[in-house]
Design a protein around this motif. Structure first.
Motif, PDB file in Angstrom:
ATOM      1  N   LEU A 259      15.248   8.733   1.565  1.00  5.96           N
ATOM      2  CA  LEU A 259      13.844   7.993   0.964  1.00  5.96           C
ATOM      3  C   LEU A 259      13.357   8.842  -0.163  1.00  5.96           C
ATOM      4  O   LEU A 259      13.361  10.091  -0.209  1.00  5.96           O
ATOM      5  CB  LEU A 259      12.853   8.033   2.133  1.00  5.96           C
ATOM      6  N   PRO A 260      12.948   8.206  -1.299  1.00  4.41           N
ATOM      7  CA  PRO A 260      12.312   8.862  -2.342  1.00  4.41           C
ATOM      8  C   PRO A 260      10.810   9.327  -1.906  1.00  4.41           C
ATOM      9  O   PRO A 260       9.997   8.668  -1.871  1.00  4.41           O
ATOM     10  CB  PRO A 260      12.425   7.838  -3.558  1.00  4.41           C
TER      11      PRO A 260
ATOM     12  N   PRO B 249       0.958  -1.226   0.247  1.00  5.74           N
ATOM     13  CA  PRO B 249      -0.309   0.188  -0.061  1.00  5.74           C
ATOM     14  C   PRO B 249       0.923   1.182  -0.056  1.00  5.74           C
ATOM     15  O   PRO B 249       2.029   1.250   0.022  1.00  5.74           O
ATOM     16  CB  PRO B 249      -0.859  -0.181   1.307  1.00  5.74           C
ATOM     17  N   PRO B 250       0.205   2.375  -0.046  1.00  7.69           N
ATOM     18  CA  PRO B 250       1.075   3.812  -0.138  1.00  7.69           C
ATOM     19  C   PRO B 250       1.811   3.821   1.326  1.00  7.69           C
ATOM     20  O   PRO B 250       1.336   3.179   2.207  1.00  7.69           O
ATOM     21  CB  PRO B 250      -0.180   4.769  -0.130  1.00  7.69           C
ATOM     22  N   LEU B 251       2.986   4.425   1.097  1.00  8.34           N
ATOM     23  CA  LEU B 251       3.810   4.440   2.532  1.00  8.34           C
ATOM     24  C   LEU B 251       3.716   6.036   2.992  1.00  8.34           C
ATOM     25  O   LEU B 251       4.086   6.681   2.090  1.00  8.34           O
ATOM     26  CB  LEU B 251       5.397   3.889   2.087  1.00  8.34           C
ATOM     27  N   SER B 252       3.592   6.135   4.071  1.00  8.50           N
ATOM     28  CA  SER B 252       3.676   7.567   4.737  1.00  8.50           C
ATOM     29  C   SER B 252       4.767   7.458   5.942  1.00  8.50           C
ATOM     30  O   SER B 252       5.264   6.480   6.102  1.00  8.50           O
ATOM     31  CB  SER B 252       2.364   7.915   5.471  1.00  8.50           C
ATOM     32  N   VAL B 253       5.331   8.598   6.105  1.00 12.65           N
ATOM     33  CA  VAL B 253       6.238   8.768   7.243  1.00 12.65           C
ATOM     34  C   VAL B 253       5.626   9.478   8.534  1.00 12.65           C
ATOM     35  O   VAL B 253       5.167  10.383   8.103  1.00 12.65           O
ATOM     36  CB  VAL B 253       7.702   9.188   6.842  1.00 12.65           C
TER      37      VAL B 253
ATOM     38  N   SER C 148       8.427   4.507  -2.340  1.00  6.88           N
ATOM     39  CA  SER C 148       8.595   5.812  -2.076  1.00  6.88           C
ATOM     40  C   SER C 148       7.440   6.301  -1.141  1.00  6.88           C
ATOM     41  O   SER C 148       6.431   5.671  -0.868  1.00  6.88           O
ATOM     42  CB  SER C 148       8.203   6.556  -3.548  1.00  6.88           C
ATOM     43  N   VAL C 149       7.522   7.746  -0.827  1.00  2.19           N
ATOM     44  CA  VAL C 149       6.541   8.319   0.349  1.00  2.19           C
ATOM     45  C   VAL C 149       5.834   8.975  -0.228  1.00  2.19           C
ATOM     46  O   VAL C 149       6.127  10.142  -1.048  1.00  2.19           O
ATOM     47  CB  VAL C 149       7.639   8.962   1.550  1.00  2.19           C
ATOM     48  N   HIS C 150       4.567   8.949   0.204  1.00  4.40           N
ATOM     49  CA  HIS C 150       3.525   9.884  -0.509  1.00  4.40           C
ATOM     50  C   HIS C 150       3.064  10.870   0.666  1.00  4.40           C
ATOM     51  O   HIS C 150       2.485  11.921   0.257  1.00  4.40           O
ATOM     52  CB  HIS C 150       2.411   9.170  -0.987  1.00  4.40           C
TER      53      HIS C 150
END
Length: 398
Positions: free
Chosen positions: A104-105, A20-24, A74-76
């Motif tokens: 991180l991209p 799934p989408p990755l957040s930080v 990648s981070v959204h």
């Protein structure tokens, strides 16, 4: 076989889809003082000042240790929360974001939210945060009423709240105001005055929270007199009515936004996306082909600084079991007004629809959820009644 493959990529019973989408999420744990209602991992600023540079060193070390868990992703969205992150200098926030970008991209248009407290507001500071790379400010106003702010133990007053919101509207294309309701001594007229002031800024996003007495807080030990349940319900009706009239859509239990201004970071939580947690006490959730992993970093700032800088930022981690996954998914997805697509449940949990269909159908029979057929497939969303009794609905999936 390397450690990552042996621990996280080994075969398992779950069959998850694409990651799934990755957040930080980055946690900065210090405040000017601890609020009596707050049960977050926040701590009063040390008497000798913030250890800003050392904490930023620890965050970078934490990130470097975490990279094998998110290789190639990648981070959204990035969310810098606390605590009161705006206590950190704009230069410190700029360094933090530079470290994230170097390791991180970040996707083009990546949403970067910073939580801010009007009590730490300085003219020019918000502009410097914007220049540092913050794209979205979330201001913890809570109320525009001085008596209410005093009762809540806030360090700012009405004038500071207005000044902070005014500048946020000038500097940021999108921003959020946090408000609380059902406050000590508050009635409908007082709530209307708070809303009058908040809506005067035409905020793109409002987060509206019912004050609750959480365990292990000063308010839990010495509870103030709060509006009764009937009055609180009338207040929620008023909030829904007035926000809708102002063009704000209630898209989540506590979140109201204008078109195009929903919080991408929080949406990822509610859609059971992944997030890498960095900082003292930060939680993370990461998906692999056959398992879902939860991580927690050392909670106390001193312990986090010591352990992260020694290469041991994670205090504990655990694999989410098959039996727990339906509840964890529903705990988040049912908060959304639009609900969730059945296919998303399979993709994010690795489980078949049969794991939840009997309970969804039982909830539908009681008028708590409703199925919708679309060209993409079947959706489930909470009804108005389900939204009103959300905790009861979520508990059905325990």
């Amino acid at each position: 076989m390397d450690e990552l493959t042996s621990r996280y990529l080994r075969p398992g019973t779950l069959q998850l889809g694409a990651p799934p989408p990755l957040s930080v999420y980055v946690h900065l744990p210090w405040c000017l003082q601890k609020c009596p209602y707050c049960d977050f991992n926040s701590h009063a600023t040390p008497s000798d000042g913030l250890p800003e540079a050392r904490y930023l060193d620890a965050l970078r070390a934490d990130l470097e240790q975490s990279l094998p868990l998110v290789w190639g992703r990648s981070v959204h969205s990035v969310f810098i929360g606390g605590g009161t992150p705006s206590l950190f200098s704009p230069e410190g926030i700029e360094r933090l974001l530079a470290d994230l970008r170097s390791l991180l991209p970040l996707q083009p248009g990546c949403e970067v939210t910073l939580e801010a407290n009007p009590g730490t507001f300085e003219q020019g500071r918000f502009r410097a945060f914007r220049a540092a790379g913050v794209t979205r400010l979330s201001i913890g106003v809570q109320s525009f009423d001085d008596a209410a702010l005093k009762a809540l133990g806030r360090v700012h007053d009405r004038g500071q709240a207005i000044a902070a919101a005014t500048l946020a509207a000038e500097v940021f294309e999108t921003f959020n105001l946090d408000l609380m309701y059902a406050l000590p001594g508050q009635d409908l007229a007082a709530l209307d005055r708070d809303l009058d002031q908040a809506l005067a800024f035409a905020p793109p996003h409002l987060s509206l929270y019912h004050l609750t007495l959480e365990p292990n807080t000063l308010f839990a030990r010495h509870p103030p007199v709060l509006p009764d349940d009937d009055t609180a319900a009338l207040m929620l009706d008023r909030l829904a009515e007035r926000t809708a009239a102002a063009g704000l859509q209630r898209y989540e239990v506590s979140a109201y936004a204008r078109p195009g201004h929903r919080c991408a970071h929080n949406l990822n939580y509610w859609q059971f996306g992944d997030y890498l947690g960095l900082g003292a006490g930060a939680h993370g959730k990461l998906s692999f082909p056959h398992r879902v992993l939860r991580t927690v970093k050392w909670r106390e700032p001193a312990a986090y600084l010591r352990e992260a800088l020694a290469g041991r930022a994670t205090s504990n981690e655990e694999e989410v079991g098959r039996k727990a996954l339906p509840f964890e998914f529903m705990l988040n997805a049912l908060r959304l007004r639009e609900g969730f697509e059945e296919a998303l449940f399979m993709e994010r949990t690795g489980l078949p629809p049969s794991a939840v269909l009997p309970r969804l159908e039982a909830a539908a029979a009681e008028g708590l959820v409703e199925p919708l057929m679309t060209a993409q497939g079947r959706w489930w969303r909470p009804t108005a009644r389900g939204f009103d009794f959300l905790s009861d609905l979520q508990e059905r999936f325990l």
